[in-house]
Design a protein around this motif. Sequence first.
Motif, PDB file in Angstrom:
ATOM      1  N   ARG A  36       0.833  -1.207   0.000  1.00 25.89           N
ATOM      2  CA  ARG A  36       0.000   0.000   0.000  1.00 25.89           C
ATOM      3  C   ARG A  36       0.869   1.258   0.000  1.00 25.89           C
ATOM      4  O   ARG A  36       0.573   2.227  -0.712  1.00 25.89           O
ATOM      5  N   ILE A  39       2.429   1.780  -3.428  1.00 24.38           N
ATOM      6  CA  ILE A  39       1.411   2.309  -4.338  1.00 24.38           C
ATOM      7  C   ILE A  39       1.200   3.792  -4.063  1.00 24.38           C
ATOM      8  O   ILE A  39       1.122   4.615  -4.985  1.00 24.38           O
ATOM      9  N   ALA A  43       1.758   6.896  -6.571  1.00 26.73           N
ATOM     10  CA  ALA A  43       0.612   7.746  -6.902  1.00 26.73           C
ATOM     11  C   ALA A  43       0.961   9.215  -6.686  1.00 26.73           C
ATOM     12  O   ALA A  43       0.658  10.073  -7.538  1.00 26.73           O
ATOM     13  N   LEU A  71      -4.240  -3.480  -7.840  1.00 25.83           N
ATOM     14  CA  LEU A  71      -4.442  -2.111  -7.352  1.00 25.83           C
ATOM     15  C   LEU A  71      -5.870  -1.910  -6.871  1.00 25.83           C
ATOM     16  O   LEU A  71      -6.101  -1.377  -5.773  1.00 25.83           O
ATOM     17  N   PHE A  75      -7.558  -0.484  -3.378  1.00 26.01           N
ATOM     18  CA  PHE A  75      -8.168   0.845  -3.355  1.00 26.01           C
ATOM     19  C   PHE A  75      -9.364   0.922  -4.303  1.00 26.01           C
ATOM     20  O   PHE A  75      -9.360   0.314  -5.371  1.00 26.01           O
ATOM     21  N   LYS A  78      -8.495   5.886  -7.805  1.00 26.34           N
ATOM     22  CA  LYS A  78      -7.082   6.275  -7.883  1.00 26.34           C
ATOM     23  C   LYS A  78      -6.704   7.297  -6.815  1.00 26.34           C
ATOM     24  O   LYS A  78      -5.595   7.262  -6.272  1.00 26.34           O
ATOM     25  N   CYS A  81      -5.561   5.989  -3.446  1.00 31.81           N
ATOM     26  CA  CYS A  81      -4.237   5.370  -3.352  1.00 31.81           C
ATOM     27  C   CYS A  81      -3.307   6.121  -2.406  1.00 31.81           C
ATOM     28  O   CYS A  81      -2.340   5.541  -1.892  1.00 31.81           O
TER      29      CYS A  81
END
Length: 224
Positions: A36, A39, A43, A71, A75, A78, A81
Motif C-alpha cells: 500500500r 502504491i 501515486a 491495485l 483501493f 485512484k 491510493c
Amino acid sequence: MTPRSRSVGVTASSASGAGVRTGRPPLTERRKDATRLEIAREAVRLFTERGVQATSGEDIARAAGISPRTLWRYFSAKEQCVRPLLTRELTRVAQRLVELPAGRPLAAVVEDDGAERYDDEDAEGASAVRALIRLTREEPSILAVWLQVHHEAEAVFAGVLAERLGLPADSLDVRVRASMINGALRSASEDWALAEISEADAVSPAHRDTVRRAMRIVTDGLDC
C-alpha cells in the motif's frame, strides 16, 4: 476493555492501510502495508508530475509493479491510493493515545518522540507526504481524501478520550476535545508542508516538532 488491549482503526476501510494495532502485525499484513505504501508513493509521484486528471489507475499500477486488478483490490479509486501516506501520522498518534497510561496528560503522546531515530525511509516518506499535502491546494479530489481521513480519525480520538474521561463518545465534551486534537494535527501537518523550507529541513523530525507544538497548544486547554 482497557486502552492497551483495544484495536483501533483510524479509517473505516481496511483497504486504507490505516488501522491502528497493538503489537506487531502478522507478516502477511506487514507485506500488504508495504505494498500500500509503495502504491501511495508512486501515486504521489505521478500526481505531482502529471496531475490527478492525467494519471490513471493503470499508470499507478504499472509504476508500482503490480497489475491493475491488484491495485483495485487495495483501493476503490485512484485518489484513494494516497491514503496510507496521509494516515501515517494520525495512526501513530492514535496508537500512542491508546497506549497512554490513564494518569499521563495527552501532551505526553508527542513528548516522547525525541528518542526516535530517522532514516532514509522516514525522509522519503516525509517528502512524499509534504508533496501530497501541497497537492491538496490545487487538486480538489486529493483535498477531499485529506479531509475524509481526518473526519474518520476524529471518531477514533473521541473513542479514546471517552474512555479517559468516562463519558459517552458522542457527548459534546468528548467530541469538542476530539475535534481540537484532530484540528491541531491537521493544522500542524499543513503548516509543516506549506512552509518555505528546503527538503533537507523538512524530514520527519521537523514534522514531529510541528505536531508537538500544535499538541501543546491544544493540551493547555484540555483537562484530561
